[in-house]
Design a protein around this motif. Structure first.
Motif, PDB file in Angstrom:
ATOM      1  N   LEU A  43       0.810  -1.221   0.000  1.00 56.18           N
ATOM      2  CA  LEU A  43       0.000   0.000   0.000  1.00 56.18           C
ATOM      3  C   LEU A  43       0.843   1.271   0.000  1.00 56.18           C
ATOM      4  N   ILE A  44       1.987   1.261   0.654  1.00 46.40           N
ATOM      5  CA  ILE A  44       2.803   2.478   0.762  1.00 46.40           C
ATOM      6  C   ILE A  44       3.279   2.989  -0.594  1.00 46.40           C
ATOM      7  N   PRO A  45       3.913   2.157  -1.444  1.00 45.16           N
ATOM      8  CA  PRO A  45       4.303   2.684  -2.765  1.00 45.16           C
ATOM      9  C   PRO A  45       3.111   3.107  -3.616  1.00 45.16           C
ATOM     10  N   LEU A  46       1.983   2.413  -3.467  1.00 46.19           N
ATOM     11  CA  LEU A  46       0.780   2.807  -4.207  1.00 46.19           C
ATOM     12  C   LEU A  46       0.314   4.193  -3.768  1.00 46.19           C
ATOM     13  N   ALA A  47       0.377   4.457  -2.456  1.00 43.03           N
ATOM     14  CA  ALA A  47      -0.027   5.767  -1.929  1.00 43.03           C
ATOM     15  C   ALA A  47       0.881   6.869  -2.461  1.00 43.03           C
ATOM     16  N   VAL A  48       2.175   6.586  -2.529  1.00 37.98           N
ATOM     17  CA  VAL A  48       3.139   7.565  -3.049  1.00 37.98           C
ATOM     18  C   VAL A  48       2.875   7.840  -4.525  1.00 37.98           C
ATOM     19  N   LEU A  49       2.644   6.793  -5.298  1.00 39.97           N
ATOM     20  CA  LEU A  49       2.384   6.953  -6.733  1.00 39.97           C
ATOM     21  C   LEU A  49       1.086   7.715  -6.992  1.00 39.97           C
ATOM     22  N   CYS A  50       0.068   7.456  -6.190  1.00 41.75           N
ATOM     23  CA  CYS A  50      -1.202   8.175  -6.341  1.00 41.75           C
ATOM     24  C   CYS A  50      -1.019   9.661  -6.041  1.00 41.75           C
ATOM     25  N   SER A  67      -7.193  -3.176  13.123  1.00 45.44           N
ATOM     26  CA  SER A  67      -6.760  -3.111  11.725  1.00 45.44           C
ATOM     27  C   SER A  67      -7.964  -3.112  10.784  1.00 45.44           C
ATOM     28  N   ILE A  68      -9.065  -3.729  11.224  1.00 43.88           N
ATOM     29  CA  ILE A  68     -10.281  -3.739  10.407  1.00 43.88           C
ATOM     30  C   ILE A  68     -10.816  -2.318  10.251  1.00 43.88           C
ATOM     31  N   ILE A  69     -10.768  -1.556  11.344  1.00 39.22           N
ATOM     32  CA  ILE A  69     -11.247  -0.168  11.314  1.00 39.22           C
ATOM     33  C   ILE A  69     -10.403   0.666  10.361  1.00 39.22           C
ATOM     34  N   PHE A  70      -9.072   0.497  10.460  1.00 39.54           N
ATOM     35  CA  PHE A  70      -8.183   1.262   9.581  1.00 39.54           C
ATOM     36  C   PHE A  70      -8.311   0.799   8.129  1.00 39.54           C
ATOM     37  N   ALA A  71      -8.566  -0.489   7.948  1.00 36.69           N
ATOM     38  CA  ALA A  71      -8.781  -0.995   6.590  1.00 36.69           C
ATOM     39  C   ALA A  71     -10.034  -0.372   5.984  1.00 36.69           C
ATOM     40  N   LEU A  85      -4.743   9.317   3.474  1.00 36.83           N
ATOM     41  CA  LEU A  85      -5.610   8.381   4.205  1.00 36.83           C
ATOM     42  C   LEU A  85      -5.120   6.938   4.111  1.00 36.83           C
ATOM     43  N   MET A  86      -4.352   6.626   3.084  1.00 31.41           N
ATOM     44  CA  MET A  86      -3.871   5.256   2.912  1.00 31.41           C
ATOM     45  C   MET A  86      -2.619   4.985   3.740  1.00 31.41           C
ATOM     46  N   ILE A  87      -1.895   6.027   4.097  1.00 36.53           N
ATOM     47  CA  ILE A  87      -0.671   5.851   4.888  1.00 36.53           C
ATOM     48  C   ILE A  87      -0.998   5.282   6.265  1.00 36.53           C
ATOM     49  N   PHE A  88      -2.089   5.749   6.869  1.00 32.69           N
ATOM     50  CA  PHE A  88      -2.452   5.297   8.223  1.00 32.69           C
ATOM     51  C   PHE A  88      -2.728   3.796   8.286  1.00 32.69           C
ATOM     52  N   PRO A  89      -3.611   3.261   7.440  1.00 34.80           N
ATOM     53  CA  PRO A  89      -3.811   1.809   7.485  1.00 34.80           C
ATOM     54  C   PRO A  89      -2.552   1.036   7.119  1.00 34.80           C
ATOM     55  N   LEU A 144       0.579   1.795   7.746  1.00 30.89           N
ATOM     56  CA  LEU A 144       1.468   1.749   8.918  1.00 30.89           C
ATOM     57  C   LEU A 144       0.926   0.817   9.994  1.00 30.89           C
ATOM     58  N   VAL A 145      -0.401   0.821  10.159  1.00 24.91           N
ATOM     59  CA  VAL A 145      -1.018  -0.094  11.131  1.00 24.91           C
ATOM     60  C   VAL A 145      -0.790  -1.540  10.716  1.00 24.91           C
ATOM     61  N   PHE A 146      -0.963  -1.828   9.430  1.00 26.43           N
ATOM     62  CA  PHE A 146      -0.762  -3.195   8.941  1.00 26.43           C
ATOM     63  C   PHE A 146       0.679  -3.641   9.158  1.00 26.43           C
ATOM     64  N   LEU A 147       1.619  -2.728   8.900  1.00 23.11           N
ATOM     65  CA  LEU A 147       3.029  -3.058   9.092  1.00 23.11           C
ATOM     66  C   LEU A 147       3.337  -3.313  10.559  1.00 23.11           C
ATOM     67  N   GLY A 148       2.698  -2.549  11.452  1.00 23.75           N
ATOM     68  CA  GLY A 148       2.946  -2.684  12.888  1.00 23.75           C
ATOM     69  C   GLY A 148       2.425  -3.980  13.476  1.00 23.75           C
ATOM     70  N   LEU A 149       1.449  -4.597  12.811  1.00 20.82           N
ATOM     71  CA  LEU A 149       0.892  -5.841  13.328  1.00 20.82           C
ATOM     72  C   LEU A 149       1.924  -6.952  13.366  1.00 20.82           C
ATOM     73  N   LYS A 150       2.915  -6.883  12.508  1.00 24.07           N
ATOM     74  CA  LYS A 150       3.942  -7.934  12.462  1.00 24.07           C
ATOM     75  C   LYS A 150       4.774  -7.943  13.733  1.00 24.07           C
ATOM     76  N   ASN A 151       4.860  -6.813  14.420  1.00 21.40           N
ATOM     77  CA  ASN A 151       5.654  -6.741  15.657  1.00 21.40           C
ATOM     78  C   ASN A 151       5.084  -7.633  16.748  1.00 21.40           C
ATOM     79  N   ASN A 152       3.783  -7.905  16.671  1.00 15.90           N
ATOM     80  CA  ASN A 152       3.138  -8.776  17.646  1.00 15.90           C
ATOM     81  C   ASN A 152       2.813 -10.131  17.037  1.00 15.90           C
ATOM     82  N   ASP A 153       3.565 -10.488  16.002  1.00 19.61           N
ATOM     83  CA  ASP A 153       3.188 -11.646  15.212  1.00 19.61           C
ATOM     84  C   ASP A 153       3.565 -12.969  15.865  1.00 19.61           C
ATOM     85  N   CYS A 154       2.742 -13.943  15.590  1.00 19.50           N
ATOM     86  CA  CYS A 154       2.940 -15.361  15.847  1.00 19.50           C
ATOM     87  C   CYS A 154       3.477 -15.721  17.212  1.00 19.50           C
ATOM     88  N   CYS A 155       4.585 -16.438  17.231  1.00 19.81           N
ATOM     89  CA  CYS A 155       4.993 -17.162  18.424  1.00 19.81           C
ATOM     90  C   CYS A 155       5.229 -16.278  19.636  1.00 19.81           C
TER      91      CYS A 155
END
Length: 201
Positions: free
Chosen positions: A14-21, A92-96, A58-62, A64-75
């Motif tokens: 999403l980030i490069p798409l936001a920049v290109l838009c 993340s659903i709200i930001f999506a 508006l696309m930058i916020f979701p 960044l949230v999506f990227l941050g979810l990996k910090n709490n990922d899995c194990c």
């Protein structure tokens, strides 16, 4: 792949798409690649900042949230109630949803702009000489616009790019809505097969 990993992948896209838009919308302020003397000669839809606000800021916020979810990922989160993985996935659903609204705004504006055609000088006045997208299939009508030079291919290319990229953003944010629901209901690891019940891979 865990739901957090999927979200990170979506955010990275999403980030490069936001920049290109954003860049595409900025370029539309220079019809035909040139600076106009009067801002009133710029197509109205450009001033609604579909690419800058809708698919950009508006696309930058979701993203960044999506990227941050990996910090709490899995194990690292399995069996750890304080980690708040389910709440993070729910947020993340709200930001999506915000992302869908922003990209949808850009998509609709781009479609309207393509159907309406650019504002140009016809030899007598600055106006919108085309109706209901009739110029899209009939290139002979393009000669109606005398100025700015190459305004039709310029607007057509950039608004088409915005239409396609914002459409992709809508789809990606829609995927995260489903991914977020899945992560909220069954968790990021136990239901995804990423970790065992004791938090081990």
């Amino acid at each position: 792949m865990c739901t957090g990993g999927c979200a990170k992948c979506l955010g990275t896209t999403l980030i490069p798409l936001a920049v290109l838009c954003t860049l595409a919308n900025i370029l539309l302020f220079f019809p035909g690649g040139k600076v106009v003397e009067n801002n009133l000669h710029i197509t109205d839809e450009v001033w609604y900042f579909g690419g800058i606000l809708g698919s950009g800021v508006l696309m930058i916020f979701p993203a960044l949230v999506f990227l941050g979810l990996k910090n709490n990922d899995c194990c690292g989160c399995c069996g750890n109630a304080s980690c708040g993985k389910r709440f993070a996935m729910f947020s993340s659903i709200i930001f999506a949803a915000i992302g869908v609204l922003g990209a949808g705004y850009c998509f609709v504006l781009s479609a309207v702009a393509l159907n309406r055609g650019p504002k140009c000088y016809t030899g007598t006045q600055w106006t919108y000489p085309f109706q209901d997208g009739n110029y899209l299939a009939n290139h002979t009508l393009w000669s109606t616009c005398q100025s700015p030079e190459n305004i039709i291919p310029w607007n057509l290319t950039l608004f088409s790019l915005l239409l396609v990229m914002s459409g992709i953003q809508v789809v990606l944010c829609g995927i995260q809505v489903v991914n977020g629901l899945f992560g909220t209901i069954c968790g990021d690891c136990k239901c995804c097969g990423c970790c065992g019940g004791d938090g081990t891979v």
